[in-house]
Design an enzyme around this catalytic site. Sequence first.
Site, short mmCIF file in Angstrom:
data_model
loop_
_atom_site.label_atom_id
_atom_site.label_comp_id
_atom_site.label_asym_id
_atom_site.label_seq_id
_atom_site.Cartn_x
_atom_site.Cartn_y
_atom_site.Cartn_z
N SER A 180 -13.65 5.12 15.00
CA SER A 180 -12.50 5.05 14.10
C SER A 180 -11.84 6.38 13.79
O SER A 180 -10.66 6.41 13.41
CB SER A 180 -12.91 4.38 12.78
OG SER A 180 -13.92 5.13 12.13
N HIS A 208 -12.04 -1.65 15.46
CA HIS A 208 -10.78 -1.07 15.93
C HIS A 208 -10.44 -1.47 17.36
O HIS A 208 -9.50 -0.92 17.94
CB HIS A 208 -10.83 0.45 15.80
CG HIS A 208 -10.66 0.93 14.39
ND1 HIS A 208 -9.43 1.07 13.79
CD2 HIS A 208 -11.59 1.27 13.45
CE1 HIS A 208 -9.59 1.50 12.55
NE2 HIS A 208 -10.89 1.63 12.32
N LYS A 239 -7.64 -5.51 10.27
CA LYS A 239 -6.92 -4.45 10.97
C LYS A 239 -5.85 -5.10 11.86
O LYS A 239 -4.82 -5.53 11.36
CB LYS A 239 -7.91 -3.57 11.73
CG LYS A 239 -8.81 -2.79 10.77
CD LYS A 239 -9.79 -1.90 11.49
CE LYS A 239 -10.56 -1.02 10.53
NZ LYS A 239 -11.39 -1.76 9.55
#
Length: 394
Positions: A180, A208, A239
């Site tokens: 990340s 991610h 996300k």
Amino acid sequence: MKGLEWVEAEINEMKNNESFRPLTELESDQRAKVMINGKEVIQLSSNNYLGLTTHPRLKLEAVRAVDTFGAGTGSVRTIAGTFSMHEELEKELAAFKHTEGSLVFQSGFTANQAVLGTLLTKEDIVISDELNHASIIDGIRLTKAARSIYRHTDTKDLEEKLKEASGYRTKFVVTDGVFSMDGNIAPLPEITELCEKYGAVLMVDDAHASGVLGRNGRGTVDHFDLNGRVHIQVGTLSKAVGVLGGYVAAPSAVIDLLKMKGRPLLFSTSHPPAVTAACREAVRVLQEEPERIDLLWKYTKYWKKKLKEAGFDTGKSETPITPVMTGEEKAAHELSDALLEEGVYARSIVYPTVEKGKARVRTMVTSEHTPEILDEALEAFIRAADRTGLQRNE
């Protein structure tokens, strides 16, 4: 207040060494440009990779769910808080991830804690990449398992750690799929082969990578065509998916054990209807609108190219997470502050989130950024760097 004087002292120390930063308030929805302090600025710090936080389909399903099922669920999943929509979301997630089952948690953080806290005992050893996410680190701390840390993405060191890990019931390897802070991708094919060679269980945190890598955003496992070879996949729904929560995708036996023993599931109220319905719709959008991922990568490559041409150090990033390295904490804060004055919100990241001397301003490109917006952001970066004295390789 008497008894908490040490708290004030610690805050003052953080302010003195430049590690204390107030929270930033957004005054608009989350898009490529947002309102901060009454001013429209380019947003380069959100995880809204595909622009799904404001997708009309997600918003509509959220409103419909509230109208039909209410604002909350009123219970934990294992008592009275499992609605039909929770089961439907998990079935669709499992099909999407090509796994036997899936289970949704309140966050990616709690999903990691649940897996590690449930599956690992003093009979096991967990082998973890040194730059894994804080949720993995904290999850490991909750177990009584033996611990071993291998050098970041160093598969030779991982193999040495696997050789040393004899005598345990389970050798449990865990890695981020995409890291990340640096934006680099784990060497998952090599890690998978080592786990198979030494009989280890492999867990990948794809926070991610979900919605970013792989076919239709299925993650690093699909990106490397490793479906069926990685035991456990963890990801977020907050996300690229654009809403809130985390999930575990794994064999049915793992999912069943988490339902019975996963403490974050047992002791937290379930996802409210609006969140659940929006997440389910997001999974469908990922499959029906692949052009969003295409745009994300198109703009990511454009942004990286422009930053490098302007002489900025972007580290070893391979993904939309693109750090601009400054080295010192003060330089990162100064660059971030100057950027905001120039019309760009890009947050500084310093110790303890990253190592001392590796501070950076982390930028995050989305499918809603256009070349015109990114050109505008680049000019702001150049002006801010010149103002603060940040060296560029021109």
